[in-house]
Design an enzyme around this catalytic site. Structure first.
Site, short mmCIF file in Angstrom:
data_model
loop_
_atom_site.label_atom_id
_atom_site.label_comp_id
_atom_site.label_asym_id
_atom_site.label_seq_id
_atom_site.Cartn_x
_atom_site.Cartn_y
_atom_site.Cartn_z
N ASP A 71 0.82 -1.21 0.00
CA ASP A 71 0.00 0.00 0.00
C ASP A 71 0.86 1.26 0.00
O ASP A 71 0.49 2.28 -0.59
CB ASP A 71 -0.92 0.00 1.22
CG ASP A 71 -2.09 -0.95 1.07
OD1 ASP A 71 -2.31 -1.46 -0.05
OD2 ASP A 71 -2.79 -1.20 2.06
N GLY A 72 2.02 1.20 0.67
CA GLY A 72 2.92 2.36 0.69
C GLY A 72 3.38 2.74 -0.70
O GLY A 72 3.49 3.93 -1.03
N ARG A 156 6.22 14.17 23.79
CA ARG A 156 5.75 15.24 24.66
C ARG A 156 4.37 15.69 24.22
O ARG A 156 4.05 15.67 23.04
CB ARG A 156 6.70 16.44 24.61
CG ARG A 156 8.08 16.14 25.18
CD ARG A 156 8.86 17.41 25.37
NE ARG A 156 10.18 17.15 25.89
CZ ARG A 156 10.88 17.98 26.63
NH1 ARG A 156 10.34 19.15 26.95
NH2 ARG A 156 12.08 17.68 27.06
N ARG A 173 -4.64 19.63 23.99
CA ARG A 173 -3.33 19.14 24.41
C ARG A 173 -3.34 17.64 24.25
O ARG A 173 -4.18 16.94 24.85
CB ARG A 173 -3.02 19.54 25.86
CG ARG A 173 -2.93 21.05 26.07
CD ARG A 173 -2.46 21.41 27.46
NE ARG A 173 -1.03 21.12 27.63
CZ ARG A 173 -0.54 20.21 28.46
NH1 ARG A 173 -1.36 19.47 29.19
NH2 ARG A 173 0.76 20.03 28.57
N ASP A 175 -1.02 14.09 21.98
CA ASP A 175 0.16 13.69 21.21
C ASP A 175 0.03 14.08 19.74
O ASP A 175 0.93 13.81 18.95
CB ASP A 175 0.37 12.17 21.30
CG ASP A 175 0.89 11.74 22.66
OD1 ASP A 175 1.33 12.62 23.43
OD2 ASP A 175 0.86 10.53 22.96
N ALA A 187 -6.13 2.72 8.09
CA ALA A 187 -4.69 2.76 8.33
C ALA A 187 -4.41 3.31 9.73
O ALA A 187 -4.95 2.82 10.71
CB ALA A 187 -4.02 3.59 7.23
N TYR A 188 -3.59 4.36 9.82
CA TYR A 188 -3.18 4.90 11.12
C TYR A 188 -4.37 5.38 11.94
O TYR A 188 -4.42 5.21 13.16
CB TYR A 188 -2.18 6.03 10.89
CG TYR A 188 -1.46 6.54 12.12
CD1 TYR A 188 -1.25 5.72 13.23
CD2 TYR A 188 -0.96 7.84 12.17
CE1 TYR A 188 -0.58 6.18 14.35
CE2 TYR A 188 -0.29 8.31 13.28
CZ TYR A 188 -0.10 7.48 14.37
OH TYR A 188 0.57 7.94 15.48
N LEU A 190 -7.30 4.16 12.12
CA LEU A 190 -7.95 3.01 12.76
C LEU A 190 -7.19 2.61 14.02
O LEU A 190 -7.80 2.32 15.06
CB LEU A 190 -8.01 1.83 11.77
CG LEU A 190 -8.67 0.55 12.27
CD1 LEU A 190 -10.14 0.80 12.60
CD2 LEU A 190 -8.54 -0.55 11.23
N SER A 191 -5.85 2.62 13.95
CA SER A 191 -5.03 2.29 15.12
C SER A 191 -5.25 3.31 16.23
O SER A 191 -5.12 2.98 17.42
CB SER A 191 -3.55 2.27 14.73
OG SER A 191 -3.29 1.31 13.73
#
Length: 290
Positions: A71-72, A156, A173, A175, A187-188, A190-191
């Site tokens: 996929d990448g 942070r 505030r 990540d 992809a991300y 979903l995670s």
């Protein structure tokens, strides 16, 4: 005669299995009389006498581009070729394969069917991203899956303001934040706890990354929405912005990140039996029914 006569090929050159499938595909296309145009980097991995083209020119020369990899690899090709409206077809030599759905052992059969006109076409939209500093553009990029704001090298908490269509949404505030298309929802995003969205939806999902409040949840908005993130002045770290995990930009306090739908859409080609829910069952381990 097939509507696809000039076939562009892009392969994952660092993968020996992808190169094997690429060589097999080239032999099939040559036997069937199609004109092959090899992407410049791909051409270094195979023996050939085909025409060579830089990636950003393939769309001008080809009726169809076939990507052999994961996929990448297809995401990278999509970012480069979407502006040309050339359709993409994927042969999976990666892991999950949500976008590259032809398996290596069915190359001749499935590619042959597509070239014979037996296929389904699917339209996907991409995102444009830009970073401005003190009123001047400092970076831009595009994404088929997602644009992600994250802490970068150091773990942070970062602070930023979010605006959608000019309306203030919140100061957060966390990540970071994932801004994802339906394509990227498996992809991300979903995670990160985001919803799975059907590829036909004209929608965008915003998924907070470990927000410092239990009430912050993913938000789904219409695909025509425009987003602005303003990096908080009090941040100690300098957050990063990435597009599909690439085009990394290091931001500074006060920077403005703008994201909106790209005007050019991508056409993905699938075999006729392609089924989004079947792919979810297979790739995500959903239980099968009778």
């Amino acid at each position: 005669m097939s509507e696809f006569q000039n076939i562009g090929l892009i392969g994952r050159t660092e993968s020996s299995s992808a190169v094997m499938s690429l060589t097999r595909l080239m032999a099939f296309l040559e036997k069937e009389g199609y004109a092959i145009v090899l992407e410049e980097e791909t051409s270094t991995a195979v023996r050939h006498s085909a025409r060579i083209s830089p990636r950003d020119k393939l769309g001008e020369l080809c009726d169809l581009v076939i990507v052999v990899g994961g996929d990448g690899s297809l995401l990278s090709a999509a970012r480069a070729l979407a502006k040309f409206s050339v359709p993409l077809l994927g042969i999976n030599r990666g892991r999950l394969g949500f976008l590259t759905d032809i398996t290596p052992d069915e190359v001749e059969q499935k590619v042959g069917e597509v070239l014979a006109g037996k296929y389904m076409a699917e339209s996907r939209f991409l995102l444009d991203m830009s970073v401005s500093r003190n009123g001047s553009l400092v970076a831009n990029g595009s994404a088929l899956n997602d644009v992600v704001l994250h802490p970068g090298e150091f773990i942070r908490m970062i602070e930023f303001d979010l605006f959608i269509d000019g309306q203030f949404v919140y100061t957060q505030r966390s990540d970071g934040l994932i801004i994802s298309t339906p394509t990227g929802s498996t992809a991300y995003a979903l995670s990160g706890g985001g919803p799975i969205m059907h590829p036909k939806l004209d929608a965008i999902v915003l998924v907070p990354l470990n927000p410092h409040t239990l009430s912050s949840r993913p938000i789904v908005v219409e695909g025509s929405s425009e987003f602005e993130l303003i990096i908080g002045e009090q941040n100690i770290t300098k957050p990063y912005v990435t597009c599909d995990g690439h085009d990394q930009v290091i931001t500074k306090p006060g920077d403005r990140i703008r994201i909106h739908k790209k005007p050019h859409r991508l056409t993905l080609i699938h075999p006729l039996e392609h089924n989004f829910y079947g792919i979810c069952r297979s790739k995500l381990g959903w239980a099968g029914g009778a």
